[in-house]
Design an enzyme around this catalytic site. Structure first.
Site, PDB file in Angstrom:
ATOM      1  CG  ASN A  56      -1.710   1.248   1.397  1.00  0.00           C
ATOM      2  OD1 ASN A  56      -1.730   2.084   0.492  1.00  0.00           O
ATOM      3  ND2 ASN A  56      -2.370   1.397   2.537  1.00  0.00           N
ATOM      4  CD1 TRP A  57       3.448   1.211  -3.143  1.00  0.00           C
ATOM      5  CD2 TRP A  57       3.439   2.658  -4.872  1.00  0.00           C
ATOM      6  NE1 TRP A  57       4.187   0.652  -4.169  1.00  0.00           N
ATOM      7  CE2 TRP A  57       4.195   1.516  -5.239  1.00  0.00           C
ATOM      8  CE3 TRP A  57       3.299   3.694  -5.804  1.00  0.00           C
ATOM      9  CZ2 TRP A  57       4.801   1.395  -6.497  1.00  0.00           C
ATOM     10  CZ3 TRP A  57       3.895   3.575  -7.052  1.00  0.00           C
ATOM     11  CH2 TRP A  57       4.642   2.429  -7.385  1.00  0.00           C
ATOM     12  CE  LYS A  58      -0.135   3.164   4.869  1.00  0.00           C
ATOM     13  NZ  LYS A  58      -0.098   3.260   6.330  1.00  0.00           N
TER      14      LYS A  58
ATOM     15  N   GLY B  44       2.797   2.286  10.708  1.00  0.00           N
ATOM     16  CA  GLY B  44       3.770   3.361  10.552  1.00  0.00           C
ATOM     17  C   GLY B  44       4.502   3.719  11.829  1.00  0.00           C
TER      18      GLY B  44
ATOM     19  N   GLY C 182       2.933  -1.184   4.183  1.00  0.00           N
ATOM     20  CA  GLY C 182       2.979   0.247   3.892  1.00  0.00           C
ATOM     21  C   GLY C 182       4.386   0.683   3.538  1.00  0.00           C
ATOM     22  N   GLY C 183       5.083   1.290   4.502  1.00  0.00           N
ATOM     23  CA  GLY C 183       6.405   1.872   4.254  1.00  0.00           C
ATOM     24  C   GLY C 183       7.374   0.964   3.515  1.00  0.00           C
TER      25      GLY C 183
ATOM     26  CD  GLU D 144      -3.357  -2.341   7.291  1.00  0.00           C
ATOM     27  OE1 GLU D 144      -2.369  -2.673   6.641  1.00  0.00           O
ATOM     28  OE2 GLU D 144      -3.851  -1.200   7.218  1.00  0.00           O
TER      29      GLU D 144
ATOM     30  CD  GLU E  24      -2.924   5.530   6.817  1.00  0.00           C
ATOM     31  OE1 GLU E  24      -2.934   5.615   5.574  1.00  0.00           O
ATOM     32  OE2 GLU E  24      -2.007   4.965   7.455  1.00  0.00           O
TER      33      GLU E  24
ATOM     34  CB  SER F  87       5.473  -1.873  11.895  1.00  0.00           C
ATOM     35  OG  SER F  87       5.063  -0.534  12.147  1.00  0.00           O
TER      36      SER F  87
ATOM     37  CG  HIS G 186      -5.761   2.002   5.285  1.00  0.00           C
ATOM     38  ND1 HIS G 186      -5.306   2.911   6.222  1.00  0.00           N
ATOM     39  CD2 HIS G 186      -4.759   1.116   5.096  1.00  0.00           C
ATOM     40  CE1 HIS G 186      -4.072   2.580   6.570  1.00  0.00           C
ATOM     41  NE2 HIS G 186      -3.714   1.500   5.905  1.00  0.00           N
TER      42      HIS G 186
HETATM   43  P1  13P Z   1       3.192   0.296   7.587  1.00  0.00           P
HETATM   44  O1  13P Z   1       3.677  -0.998   6.982  1.00  0.00           O
HETATM   45  O2  13P Z   1       3.935   1.490   7.064  1.00  0.00           O
HETATM   46  O3  13P Z   1       3.119   0.222   9.067  1.00  0.00           O
HETATM   47  O4  13P Z   1       1.671   0.505   7.057  1.00  0.00           O
HETATM   48  C1  13P Z   1       0.771  -0.517   7.170  1.00  0.00           C
HETATM   49  C2  13P Z   1      -0.450  -0.147   6.412  1.00  0.00           C
HETATM   50  O5  13P Z   1      -1.203   0.724   6.804  1.00  0.00           O
HETATM   51  C3  13P Z   1      -0.713  -0.861   5.162  1.00  0.00           C
HETATM   52  O6  13P Z   1      -1.995  -0.601   4.696  1.00  0.00           O
END
Ligand code: 13P
Length: 252
Positions: A9-11, A173, A233-234, A167, A97, A212, A95
Site C-alpha cells: 500500500n503505497w499510500k 507506521g 505500507g512503508g 491492521e 486512515e 510495520s 483502511h
Molecule cells: P506500515 O507498513 O507502514 O506500518 O503501514 C501498514 C499499512 O497501513 C498498510 O496498509
C-alpha cells in the site's frame, strides 16, 4: 492450503520517475518468486503506469479506495468500473486512515467492498483497533463490528473471493509490530467469526496482517496458521525490502 498474498500500500507516496524504477525492480524481482501472490496498491494517478509496467508480470496492482456508486455526480470520486478499466485486481477498502480522516463508517466501507466485488475486483477489507481500544480490552468487539457490517449488507458469501486485512492502528507506521501471537489471536478470531456463518468460506479466506511489517519480521508473522500474508505500507516503497517480504511468504 491457502496461498500467501503480499500486497503493498503505497499510500500517498510516489513520483513518476521513482515509481518506474520501483515497478521495474518488482517486475524482475518477482520473476523468481513462486507460490506467493504479490500486488501493489498505488495512488489513482499511477494506475496507468502500474498497468504499463506490470502487465504480463507476476505482480498485480490495485487502488487504495473506491466510491460505492457505479457512476454519477460525485466530483472527485473514482468508481470500481474505472479501476477495472486500468486492470486493477485489488482495491483496499476501509483502511484505518480513511476511517479516521474521512469518517468512513463500517456501513460505507461495506458498500464500497460490494461495489468493487460487483465490478470483478477483489476487495481488501481493513479492520483493526486503536491503542486505546486494545487497552480497554475491546479489540474483538471493534473487529467484529467492522466485519459484521459487511456480512449484514452482503451476506457471508461476499467473503468468498475477498481479502481481510487486520491492521492494528497502533502498529501502522509506528515500527511497533504486533507480535506474531497477538496478530494470530485476532486472525483466528476473524476466521472463527466467519466460520460461524460458513466454515468453507472461513477456511478459504485470505487474512493479511498489516502494521510495520518488514523483511526482518515477516517470516515469523507469516508462519502463524491464520496469517496468510501481509499488507505492507512503508516497506513496499523499497524494492529490496518488499521483495524480501514476498520471499518470506514462500518459505512459510
Ligand atoms: P506500515 O507498513 O507502514 O506500518 O503501514 C501498514 C499499512 O497501513 C498498510 O496498509
Amino acid at each position: 492450503m491457502r496461498r500467501k498474498l503480499v500486497a503493498g500500500n503505497w499510500k500517498m507516496h510516489g513520483a513518476f520517475a521513482q515509481n518506474a524504477m520501483l515497478l521495474d525492480a518488482l517486475r524482475s524481482g518477482t520473476a523468481s518468486i513462486s507460490n506467493v501472490d504479490c500486488a501493489v496498491c498505488v495512488p489513482f494517478p499511477y494506475l496507468f503506469q502500474a498497468q504499463q509496467k506490470l502487465s504480463g508480470s507476476a505482480v498485480r496492482w490495485g487502488a487504495q479506495d473506491v466510491h460505492q456508486m457505479d457512476k454519477g455526480a460525485y466530483t472527485g470520486e473514482v468508481s470500481a468500473a474505472m479501476l477495472r478499466d486500468f486492470g486493477c485486481s485489488y482495491v483496499i477498502v476501509g483502511h484505518s486512515e480513511r476511517r479516521a480522516y474521512y469518517a468512513e463508517s463500517s456501513h460505507l466501507v461495506a458498500e464500497k467492498f460490494l461495489a468493487a466485488q460487483q465490478a470483478g475486483i477483489i476487495p481488501v477489507l481493513c479492520v483493526g483497533e486503536t491503542l486505546e481500544q486494545r487497552e480497554k480490552g475491546i479489540t474483538e468487539d471493534i473487529v467484529a463490528e467492522q466485519l459484521d457490517a459487511l456480512i449484514q449488507l452482503g451476506g457471508v458469501q461476499a467473503l468468498r473471493n475477498a481479502v481481510v486485512a487486520y491492521e492494528p492502528v497502533w502498529a501502522i507506521g509506528t515500527g511497533k509490530t504486533a507480535t506474531a501471537a497477538q496478530a494470530q489471536a485476532v486472525h483466528k478470531f476473524i476466521r472463527q467469526r466467519v466460520a460461524s456463518h460458513d466454515g468453507q468460506i472461513a477456511t478459504g479466506l485470505c487474512i493479511l496482517y498489516g502494521g510495520s511489517v518488514k523483511a526482518n519480521n515477516a517470516a515469523e508473522l507469516f508462519a502463524m496458521p491464520d496469517i496468510d500474508g501481509g499488507l505492507i505500507g512503508g516497506a513496499s516503497l523499497v524494492a529490496d525490502e518488499f521483495l524480501a517480504i514476498c520471499r518470506a511468504g514462500v518459505r512459510t
